[in-house]
Design a protein around this motif. Sequence first.
Motif, PDB file in Angstrom:
ATOM      1  N   ILE A 245     -12.104  -8.443   4.791  1.00 35.14           N
ATOM      2  CA  ILE A 245     -12.282  -7.928   3.433  1.00 35.14           C
ATOM      3  C   ILE A 245     -12.305  -9.050   2.405  1.00 35.14           C
ATOM      4  O   ILE A 245     -12.934  -8.924   1.352  1.00 35.14           O
ATOM      5  N   HIS A 246     -11.661 -10.179   2.699  1.00 29.91           N
ATOM      6  CA  HIS A 246     -11.627 -11.297   1.744  1.00 29.91           C
ATOM      7  C   HIS A 246     -13.031 -11.795   1.416  1.00 29.91           C
ATOM      8  O   HIS A 246     -13.312 -12.154   0.276  1.00 29.91           O
ATOM      9  N   GLU A 247     -13.901 -11.836   2.415  1.00 31.94           N
ATOM     10  CA  GLU A 247     -15.258 -12.341   2.172  1.00 31.94           C
ATOM     11  C   GLU A 247     -16.144 -11.296   1.504  1.00 31.94           C
ATOM     12  O   GLU A 247     -17.169 -11.637   0.936  1.00 31.94           O
TER      13      GLU A 247
ATOM     14  N   PHE B 212     -12.577  -8.557  -6.370  1.00 35.05           N
ATOM     15  CA  PHE B 212     -11.663  -7.453  -6.661  1.00 35.05           C
ATOM     16  C   PHE B 212     -10.253  -8.014  -6.870  1.00 35.05           C
ATOM     17  O   PHE B 212      -9.916  -9.071  -6.348  1.00 35.05           O
ATOM     18  N   VAL B 213      -9.438  -7.282  -7.611  1.00 35.95           N
ATOM     19  CA  VAL B 213      -8.049  -7.662  -7.863  1.00 35.95           C
ATOM     20  C   VAL B 213      -7.175  -6.954  -6.828  1.00 35.95           C
ATOM     21  O   VAL B 213      -7.307  -5.745  -6.614  1.00 35.95           O
ATOM     22  N   LEU B 214      -6.288  -7.704  -6.208  1.00 38.43           N
ATOM     23  CA  LEU B 214      -5.332  -7.119  -5.266  1.00 38.43           C
ATOM     24  C   LEU B 214      -4.190  -6.520  -6.070  1.00 38.43           C
ATOM     25  O   LEU B 214      -3.403  -7.230  -6.687  1.00 38.43           O
ATOM     26  N   GLU B 215      -4.108  -5.190  -6.096  1.00 31.51           N
ATOM     27  CA  GLU B 215      -3.094  -4.482  -6.879  1.00 31.51           C
ATOM     28  C   GLU B 215      -1.766  -4.390  -6.140  1.00 31.51           C
ATOM     29  O   GLU B 215      -0.724  -4.653  -6.718  1.00 31.51           O
ATOM     30  N   ASP B 216      -1.806  -3.956  -4.900  1.00 27.86           N
ATOM     31  CA  ASP B 216      -0.575  -3.658  -4.170  1.00 27.86           C
ATOM     32  C   ASP B 216      -0.768  -3.895  -2.687  1.00 27.86           C
ATOM     33  O   ASP B 216      -1.876  -3.741  -2.166  1.00 27.86           O
ATOM     34  N   VAL B 217       0.347  -4.199  -2.010  1.00 25.71           N
ATOM     35  CA  VAL B 217       0.377  -4.282  -0.551  1.00 25.71           C
ATOM     36  C   VAL B 217       1.642  -3.568  -0.089  1.00 25.71           C
ATOM     37  O   VAL B 217       2.731  -3.823  -0.611  1.00 25.71           O
TER      38      VAL B 217
ATOM     39  N   VAL C 123       5.421  -4.988  -0.256  1.00 27.54           N
ATOM     40  CA  VAL C 123       5.621  -6.362   0.206  1.00 27.54           C
ATOM     41  C   VAL C 123       4.824  -7.293  -0.699  1.00 27.54           C
ATOM     42  O   VAL C 123       3.924  -6.856  -1.426  1.00 27.54           O
ATOM     43  N   PRO C 124       5.137  -8.587  -0.659  1.00 27.90           N
ATOM     44  CA  PRO C 124       4.384  -9.531  -1.495  1.00 27.90           C
ATOM     45  C   PRO C 124       2.890  -9.509  -1.145  1.00 27.90           C
ATOM     46  O   PRO C 124       2.504  -9.256   0.003  1.00 27.90           O
ATOM     47  N   ASN C 125       2.074  -9.798  -2.136  1.00 23.82           N
ATOM     48  CA  ASN C 125       0.623  -9.815  -1.919  1.00 23.82           C
ATOM     49  C   ASN C 125       0.210 -10.803  -0.839  1.00 23.82           C
ATOM     50  O   ASN C 125      -0.829 -10.644  -0.193  1.00 23.82           O
ATOM     51  N   THR C 126       1.037 -11.825  -0.603  1.00 22.97           N
ATOM     52  CA  THR C 126       0.711 -12.809   0.429  1.00 22.97           C
ATOM     53  C   THR C 126       0.671 -12.176   1.826  1.00 22.97           C
ATOM     54  O   THR C 126       0.025 -12.726   2.720  1.00 22.97           O
ATOM     55  N   ALA C 127       1.345 -11.033   2.012  1.00 21.38           N
ATOM     56  CA  ALA C 127       1.266 -10.339   3.306  1.00 21.38           C
ATOM     57  C   ALA C 127      -0.166  -9.927   3.600  1.00 21.38           C
ATOM     58  O   ALA C 127      -0.551  -9.739   4.756  1.00 21.38           O
ATOM     59  N   HIS C 128      -0.968  -9.797   2.556  1.00 15.53           N
ATOM     60  CA  HIS C 128      -2.392  -9.481   2.703  1.00 15.53           C
ATOM     61  C   HIS C 128      -3.254 -10.739   2.579  1.00 15.53           C
ATOM     62  O   HIS C 128      -4.113 -10.988   3.417  1.00 15.53           O
ATOM     63  N   THR C 129      -2.993 -11.540   1.560  1.00 18.28           N
ATOM     64  CA  THR C 129      -3.874 -12.684   1.270  1.00 18.28           C
ATOM     65  C   THR C 129      -3.806 -13.775   2.329  1.00 18.28           C
ATOM     66  O   THR C 129      -4.775 -14.518   2.503  1.00 18.28           O
ATOM     67  N   GLU C 130      -2.695 -13.875   3.051  1.00 20.35           N
ATOM     68  CA  GLU C 130      -2.556 -14.935   4.052  1.00 20.35           C
ATOM     69  C   GLU C 130      -3.059 -14.531   5.432  1.00 20.35           C
ATOM     70  O   GLU C 130      -3.025 -15.342   6.354  1.00 20.35           O
TER      71      GLU C 130
END
Length: 192
Positions: free
Chosen positions: A15-17, A22-27, A3-10
């Motif tokens: 973990i974000h803090e 770190f680089v988000l490789e995959d979701v 799925v798009p990385n936004t499924a994690h970043t949004e």
Amino acid sequence: MKVPNTAHTERPWRIHEIAHDFVLEDVWTLPTPGGPDELPRLVQFIATDDHTSQPLVFRVLFDIRWKLGALLGWDDADTVVGTRVTSLRERLPDDLRAGRRGPDTENFPFTSVYLTDTEWAAEMANRTMHGVMHIGWVPDGSGGYRGQMAVLVKPNGLFGKVYMAAIKPFRYVLVYPALMRIFERGWQRQDA
């Protein structure tokens, strides 16, 4: 399914803090349908599943990786979390540090960082990178829930960046499809 990385970043993951550098490789969505409180079950499955009965391609790829790592010193004792890199546990805010840690994995070199009601983070390090497997428990859009896996990486210098780029096709073509089948079969086996 990727799925798009936004499924994690949004999502408001903790973990974000902690792993902001770190680089988000995959979701990936995980084929693990369940109810609202089943993250502990998924974490336990991931931490303890015996992958020796898994697809041949999965076993062969990981056997090759571990043998190369041993031969080239990628996984030596001086490369792991706590030696080459500081554990992400050192970055935890007080509430997470005082909370549940979660299990370390039995069959892969991941050490648990923290566990909440909706997310689990485990880390590993070697000479190539410092990586995080982040497992979230998310609504599936139809009244149920499912797992979601994000892979975050901090490559170790140029060598780490080259290594991550070199293994990317193998991850997408061989590793992740096999891993999704492992999750699906294992989750169904638990339901039986």
